[in-house]
Design a protein around this motif. Structure first.
Motif, PDB file in Angstrom:
ATOM      1  N   THR B 102      43.542  42.832  44.411  1.00 59.72           N
ATOM      2  CA  THR B 102      42.658  42.051  45.310  1.00 59.72           C
ATOM      3  C   THR B 102      42.247  40.792  44.313  1.00 59.72           C
ATOM      4  O   THR B 102      42.313  40.722  43.128  1.00 59.72           O
ATOM      5  N   PRO B 103      41.548  39.747  44.861  1.00 56.21           N
ATOM      6  CA  PRO B 103      41.129  38.872  44.060  1.00 56.21           C
ATOM      7  C   PRO B 103      40.026  39.160  43.054  1.00 56.21           C
ATOM      8  O   PRO B 103      40.004  38.658  42.101  1.00 56.21           O
ATOM      9  N   GLU B 106      42.130  40.855  40.246  1.00 54.25           N
ATOM     10  CA  GLU B 106      42.605  39.814  39.286  1.00 54.25           C
ATOM     11  C   GLU B 106      41.600  39.329  38.471  1.00 54.25           C
ATOM     12  O   GLU B 106      41.804  39.387  37.202  1.00 54.25           O
TER      13      GLU B 106
END
Lengths: 153, 153
Positions: B102-103, B106
């Motif tokens: 997921t962002p 990351e």
DNA sequence: TGAAAAAACTTCAAGCTTAAAGTTTCAGGC
DNA sequence: GCCTGAAACTTTAAGCTTGAAGTTTTTTCA
């Protein structure tokens, strides 16, 4: 070469060490399971004990193997069930116990160790003795650095 | 030097590799736990995913990491709970699922990876670049031999 | 088409591993 | 003697790991 490039190289080296170690361990685990119906941790404990005919205390075992105390408790428990090791009381200290290989454990480990040496010999067959030298020094340097870190903390 | 002496040397080399690897892993585990409240297996999965922005299937993950399928199932499950990765359906194959960072995952992994590189740099500081070269070749030879063994079995 | 085999997973049981907490015993100081 | 802290373990909870068995879906091929 810049500092960060060196850091990247060291990271790559570590990933290589990790990959090789895992591959070897997987192979050994498989061989021990199929050939001797045992596991790597049990083999490790018996290997440590085989070098100390007088036995080792639980705390000595966990320090030699670099694993936690509770871990050793469980593995030794199962080795006792198997009849490969026995625990005896330490005279003068009712907290401690000493673990030794039984005669059956010794005989069984001798067979395992002989096979193990052959497996390793095959796996490392492509490593030249000269390369091994430099590698040993590098690995010792790593281990030494981490040991010293422990002490100063 | 006799054949058996060479075998003993190879065994000693392996024991050194093992000891160094365990020490490094213990250090990394400890650092990840204290610094990021995560574990080595979770870090490994996120590292693999960070190199594949499009995601990896469960089977690809287990093949990249060389661990069993069931193992990956559990680790990914926990990473999903943490919000670090997500699973999406693979169009055209209802058996498979693709895992991606997921962002948030990351961003979190970027921080972990930066710290990780520094830790490794420090741990391997005493290993000269020249020594690393020979070591890399030896380790690759070992890994290659075990890979080929797999194929021919 | 319609089994049969294979692929992609998940679940399960057993064992390994750690960190943390708990128990019993020992050693030192007062 | 008695208290306090340390030592030597064991227990526990949580997570990791494997091999094997089970499920669903896809592919093969007769």
């Amino acid at each position: 070469m810049s500092e960060t490039d060196i850091a990247k190289d060291r990271l790559r080296l570590w990933l290589r060490v990790l990959k090789a170690t895992r591959s070897v361990e997987t192979e050994l685990r498989e061989n021990l399971r199929q050939g001797f119906a045992t596991t790597l941790p049990r083999f490790d404990v018996m290997a440590a004990l085989s070098q100390h005919a007088a036995g080792l205390k639980m705390s000595e075992l966990s320090s030699v193997l670099k694993v936690s105390n509770g871990n050793v408790t469980g593995i030794v428990e199962r080795l006792v069930e198997d009849g490969h090791v026995l625990r005896e009381k330490v005279p003068g200290d009712r907290r401690a116990s000493r673990v030794r290989l039984t005669p059956e454990g010794e005989a069984e480990f001798a067979r395992q160790a002989a096979a193990h040496e052959q497996w390793i010999d095959g796996i490392f067959a492509d490593v030249a003795p000269e390369a091994a030298q430099g590698m040993a020094e590098a690995l010792d340097a790593v281990a030494r650095r981490l040991e010293n870190k422990d002490k100063t903390q």
